[in-house]
Design an enzyme around this catalytic site. Structure first.
Site, PDB file in Angstrom:
ATOM      1  NE  ARG A  35      -3.569  -2.117   2.830  1.00 31.02           N
ATOM      2  CZ  ARG A  35      -3.352  -3.270   3.456  1.00 31.02           C
ATOM      3  NH1 ARG A  35      -2.176  -3.508   4.014  1.00 31.02           N
ATOM      4  NH2 ARG A  35      -4.288  -4.197   3.508  1.00 31.02           N
ATOM      5  CE  LYS A  60      -7.837  -1.266   5.280  1.00 30.29           C
ATOM      6  NZ  LYS A  60      -8.388  -1.433   3.934  1.00 30.29           N
ATOM      7  CG  HIS A 124      -4.640   0.127  -3.649  1.00 29.74           C
ATOM      8  ND1 HIS A 124      -3.964   0.053  -2.443  1.00 29.74           N
ATOM      9  CD2 HIS A 124      -5.594  -0.834  -3.602  1.00 29.74           C
ATOM     10  CE1 HIS A 124      -4.499  -0.903  -1.712  1.00 29.74           C
ATOM     11  NE2 HIS A 124      -5.478  -1.463  -2.379  1.00 29.74           N
ATOM     12  NE  ARG A 127      -2.938  -4.076  -0.889  1.00 27.56           N
ATOM     13  CZ  ARG A 127      -2.406  -4.789   0.091  1.00 27.56           C
ATOM     14  NH1 ARG A 127      -1.090  -4.885   0.209  1.00 27.56           N
ATOM     15  NH2 ARG A 127      -3.176  -5.414   0.963  1.00 27.56           N
ATOM     16  CG  HIS A 150      -6.252  -9.120   2.070  1.00 25.08           C
ATOM     17  ND1 HIS A 150      -6.429  -9.569   0.776  1.00 25.08           N
ATOM     18  CD2 HIS A 150      -6.047  -7.782   1.968  1.00 25.08           C
ATOM     19  CE1 HIS A 150      -6.328  -8.549  -0.054  1.00 25.08           C
ATOM     20  NE2 HIS A 150      -6.090  -7.449   0.641  1.00 25.08           N
ATOM     21  CE1 TYR A 159      -6.401  -7.925  -6.263  1.00 21.83           C
ATOM     22  CE2 TYR A 159      -6.428  -9.057  -4.154  1.00 21.83           C
ATOM     23  CZ  TYR A 159      -6.294  -7.907  -4.895  1.00 21.83           C
ATOM     24  OH  TYR A 159      -6.065  -6.716  -4.249  1.00 21.83           O
TER      25      TYR A 159
END
Length: 175
Positions: A35, A60, A124, A127, A150, A159
């Site tokens: 990120r 995050k 982004h 990524r 995640h 994805y």
């Protein structure tokens, strides 16, 4: 659906950058799936060249994780370090402080423009491209989840909808 770049488009963006710092920014965002904020918070000590990993601290959700460090990226980072001599952050601004998020956006947009990419490329997107390309290359979804940081595989599963993996197995009736 996240928009992604092809591997060729990413390589063209990297090759289009003559400024070594800017080349490292593009390379790190893509090859480590970072990120923008994670890139800006990287410290020199987060680069583990022995294990070929990058430590992401306090990402995050306040989590730490490790991601990939590519051989070519490491070579560029070594050259960059010798030239720029960052003190605290790996990618520093002109006065030694943190590099700005807006500058990262500008670097990415300029790389896309030079590479003649017509899409509206943002950091982004690199990524998203990283995750999609790993999936297309057969990397396990759980491993991609860990690399991206995640919490849930549900977040990473998006994805699977954009990867070309299954489409490559289908023969077009006109071919």
């Amino acid at each position: 659906m996240p928009e992604v770049l092809s591997q060729n488009e990413v390589k063209r963006m990297i090759a289009a950058m003559s400024n070594l710092k800017h080349k490292c920014i593009i390379s790190l965002l893509y090859s480590a799936g970072l990120r923008r904020s994670e890139l800006l918070n990287l410290k020199i000590s987060d680069i583990d060249s022995e294990r070929m990993q990058i430590r992401i601290e306090n990402a995050k959700g306040g989590k730490d994780r490790y991601t990939l460090l590519g051989k070519n990226v490491l070579e560029d980072l070594r050259q960059y370090y010798k030239k720029w001599r960052p003190q605290h952050y790996l990618i520093e601004g002109q006065n030694g402080g943190p590099y700005s998020g807006k500058s990262v956006v500008n670097v990415v947009k300029e790389a896309a423009r030079r590479a003649k990419i017509q899409k509206n490329v943002v950091p982004h997107m690199l990524r998203h491209s990283f995750a999609t390309h790993l999936l297309e290359d057969g990397v396990n979804l759980r491993q991609i989840q860990l690399l991206l940081g995640h919490n849930s595989t549900k977040t990473t599963e998006v994805y699977t909808h954009i990867a070309n993996t299954s489409m490559k197995l289908i023969r077009n009736p006109l071919d």
